[in-house]
Scaffold this active site. Structure first.
Site, PDB file in Angstrom:
ATOM      1  N   CYS A  34       0.642  -1.413   0.064  1.00 23.07           N
ATOM      2  CA  CYS A  34      -0.072  -0.009  -0.006  1.00 23.07           C
ATOM      3  C   CYS A  34       0.815   1.503   0.043  1.00 23.07           C
ATOM      4  O   CYS A  34       0.507   2.192  -0.888  1.00 23.07           O
ATOM      5  CB  CYS A  34      -0.989   0.005   1.357  1.00 23.07           C
ATOM      6  N   HIS A  97      -2.544   1.252   6.701  1.00 24.53           N
ATOM      7  CA  HIS A  97      -2.895   1.028   5.454  1.00 24.53           C
ATOM      8  C   HIS A  97      -3.058   2.506   4.794  1.00 24.53           C
ATOM      9  O   HIS A  97      -3.260   3.446   5.384  1.00 24.53           O
ATOM     10  CB  HIS A  97      -4.277   0.623   5.254  1.00 24.53           C
ATOM     11  N   HIS A 109      -6.218   1.749  -4.292  1.00 23.14           N
ATOM     12  CA  HIS A 109      -5.226   1.425  -3.435  1.00 23.14           C
ATOM     13  C   HIS A 109      -4.543  -0.065  -3.708  1.00 23.14           C
ATOM     14  O   HIS A 109      -5.078  -0.592  -4.594  1.00 23.14           O
ATOM     15  CB  HIS A 109      -5.707   1.460  -2.046  1.00 23.14           C
TER      16      HIS A 109
END
Length: 223
Positions: A34, A97, A109
């Site tokens: 991420c 994240h 993402h």
């Protein structure tokens, strides 16, 4: 637009890159995690220089006040903004994240769950990823063109400083940044980072009440 170049890079990786946290696989172009995905998008958009070290959610947090400007309400989120999940200081690895907003309630993402780059909206499980409410576990940032006059070096160092003269506390290592508090002679400040800019050395810490990173100039350069 710089923002659109960032988003164009992100969209170009859908179906072309899988997920990996392993090094050096996470450095692309066939795999990202991420945070490496967001780093490369920021580079593609020109917000970060080519060759910038690819960090994680913790180092993304440290860009606040320079490359990133914090947005304090989900209502203000717009296309091109970035979210970071995870408490600053504890968000590394699987504890954090990050991704990019294509619009409010729609993100792109790189995720373990999707095994790659994907678009997620309310119909595809956004509520599983985001609370859509700012907290110390979920924060929002707007990329901004770096001010070359405010290039800085961040040093991880724990220490304390005794305040000798009244010193303002600011939201960024910049004398034009908003003032949020003031320390007075005799008070002690504990810091976890030093930030060196062309004009000052700054002590930085996380505010106990705000949960936000704060900065105070402790020395002028050359003094």
């Amino acid at each position: 637009m710089t923002q659109e170049k960032m988003i164009d890079f992100a969209l170009s990786k859908i179906g072309r890159a899988a997920y990996s946290m392993a090094y050096p696989a996470r450095l692309g172009p066939n795999f990202y995690d991420c945070s490496s995905f967001v780093y490369y998008a920021l580079i593609a958009g020109g917000y970060l220089a080519k060759g910038t070290a690819i960090g994680n959610t913790e180092s993304l947090y440290r860009l606040n006040g320079t490359v990133l400007k914090e947005i304090y309400s989900y209502k203000e989120v717009r296309r091109g903004d970035i979210f970071i999940r995870g408490i600053e200081g504890k968000s590394a690895g699987a504890a954090g994240h990050t991704g990019i907003f294509l619009e409010k309630d729609k993100i792109i993402h790189c995720s373990y769950r999707a095994n790659g780059v994907t678009i997620t909206d309310m119909e595809r499980g956004l509520a599983y990823i985001l609370d859509r409410q700012r907290s110390n576990r979920e924060r929002y940032f707007r990329p901004q063109a770096a001010n070359k006059n405010l290039s800085q070096m961040i040093i991880d160092k724990v220490g304390m400083v005794v305040i000798r003269v009244a010193t303002n506390v600011r939201t960024a290592p910049n004398l034009s940044a908003p003032i949020v508090a003031c320390y007075y002679p005799g008070q002690i400040v504990y810091y976890d980072k030093l930030v060196e800019t062309p004009t000052h050395l700054w002590a930085s810490y996380i505010g106990s009440q705000s949960g936000q990173r704060r900065y105070l100039a402790i020395r002028e350069k050359g003094v």
